[in-house]
Write a protein that holds these residues in place. Sequence first.
Motif, PDB file in Angstrom:
ATOM      1  N   GLY A 112       0.907  -1.279   0.044  1.00 22.12           N
ATOM      2  CA  GLY A 112      -0.052   0.081   0.028  1.00 22.12           C
ATOM      3  C   GLY A 112       0.659   1.407  -0.025  1.00 22.12           C
ATOM      4  N   GLU A 113       0.191   2.591  -0.440  1.00 21.93           N
ATOM      5  CA  GLU A 113       1.298   3.774   0.103  1.00 21.93           C
ATOM      6  C   GLU A 113       1.779   4.209   0.966  1.00 21.93           C
ATOM      7  OE1 GLU A 113      -0.177   7.787  -2.544  1.00 21.93           O
ATOM      8  OE2 GLU A 113      -1.655   6.837  -0.677  1.00 21.93           O
ATOM      9  N   ASP A 114       1.280   3.789   2.048  1.00 25.84           N
ATOM     10  CA  ASP A 114       1.915   3.227   3.065  1.00 25.84           C
ATOM     11  C   ASP A 114       3.355   2.717   3.738  1.00 25.84           C
ATOM     12  OD1 ASP A 114       0.528   1.167   3.707  1.00 25.84           O
ATOM     13  OD2 ASP A 114       0.135   1.303   5.996  1.00 25.84           O
TER      14      ASP A 114
ATOM     15  N   LEU B 208       2.052  -1.364  -6.083  1.00 27.59           N
ATOM     16  CA  LEU B 208       1.390  -0.555  -5.389  1.00 27.59           C
ATOM     17  C   LEU B 208      -0.038  -0.077  -5.589  1.00 27.59           C
ATOM     18  CD1 LEU B 208       1.938   1.842  -3.267  1.00 27.59           C
ATOM     19  CD2 LEU B 208       3.475   3.267  -5.402  1.00 27.59           C
TER      20      LEU B 208
ATOM     21  N   GLU C  61      -2.844   2.800  -4.518  1.00 28.74           N
ATOM     22  CA  GLU C  61      -2.470   4.248  -4.330  1.00 28.74           C
ATOM     23  C   GLU C  61      -3.294   4.187  -3.695  1.00 28.74           C
ATOM     24  OE1 GLU C  61      -3.201   6.505  -7.065  1.00 28.74           O
ATOM     25  OE2 GLU C  61      -1.111   5.957  -8.937  1.00 28.74           O
TER      26      GLU C  61
ATOM     27  N   SER D 248      -0.739  -0.896   3.582  1.00 34.89           N
ATOM     28  CA  SER D 248      -0.073  -2.563   3.327  1.00 34.89           C
ATOM     29  C   SER D 248      -0.933  -3.862   4.499  1.00 34.89           C
ATOM     30  CB  SER D 248       0.812  -2.542   3.715  1.00 34.89           C
ATOM     31  OG  SER D 248       1.971  -1.626   3.010  1.00 34.89           O
TER      32      SER D 248
END
Length: 302
Positions: A45-47, A68, A70, A74
């Motif tokens: 994920g974006e994190d 990935l 957006e 995760s």
Amino acid sequence: MGTMAFDTIETPFSKVERTMGGAANYSALASAIFDVEQAVVSVIGEDYPQEFLAPLLQREIDLSQVELVEGGRSFSWSGRYLPNMNERETLETQENVLTRYTPKISAAFSDASFVLLGNLHPRMQLQVLEQLSQRPAFVVSDTMNYWIEHTPEYLDELIRKTDVLTVSDQEAFALTRVTSLLKAVEKLQARGATYIIIKRGEHGAMLFYEDKRFFTPAIPLTEVCDPTGAGDTFAGGFIGYMAQTGEISFDNMKNALVYATTLASFCVEKMGVERLLTLTKEEVLRRLFCLKELTQFEIKVV
């Protein structure tokens, strides 16, 4: 292929929160000890922080097959080890971006020769194989009790398409519904598994092929800090050695098993992937020869 995750790990001695984890990370770091080209297939994920990706990039591990999402979060896992360090309880699992994930293999990697399918839904493991342009020379698959219980049909298909199935003794018993190790191995062979590795933690590992057997003990350690990822490190070390040597035979797999055992012994010395991030080839070789001395002897018949 495997997870790239946040792990929160609690042992009787220490605790780390949201550290770098997941089967793909442990396996890739172990394989990086060998001189092989490798790519990770996963989703984040974006994190997911750049500091978790940097060690892989520094080791020239290709991340172009990592998707990935957006705005996504995760995969994360939290677990606690019991005082004996052989048992653990899962406190929380958040699948997040894994929920709708379908692995995607680009044309550049569709002819991969050596494939490690880390512990994930067997449907995803099969999807990786379906996207390859030809049958790989060597496929290693891992699984766990959850998939054994909930996805038996997918798992049966995966076993038939696998060269090496790596499971713990308890997972082998769950797969076959018998409690004798040798009978469990026979049943797995009948279901299509060519080579079988039984991982027994502190009691070592066993390799089976037809009527042949090989055993390597675990390396005695003064202290075990964190067993998380040891099995994934083992799998990465095993396939890394096989890919570097390129020889697919029972005898060569004996060497791969010894390397895998050695690498796993380093993993448990620190929390999470910490020890793998500082590991050198020289350290691996020194411990490898310690294992050799531990197991080699000349017998005198009297």
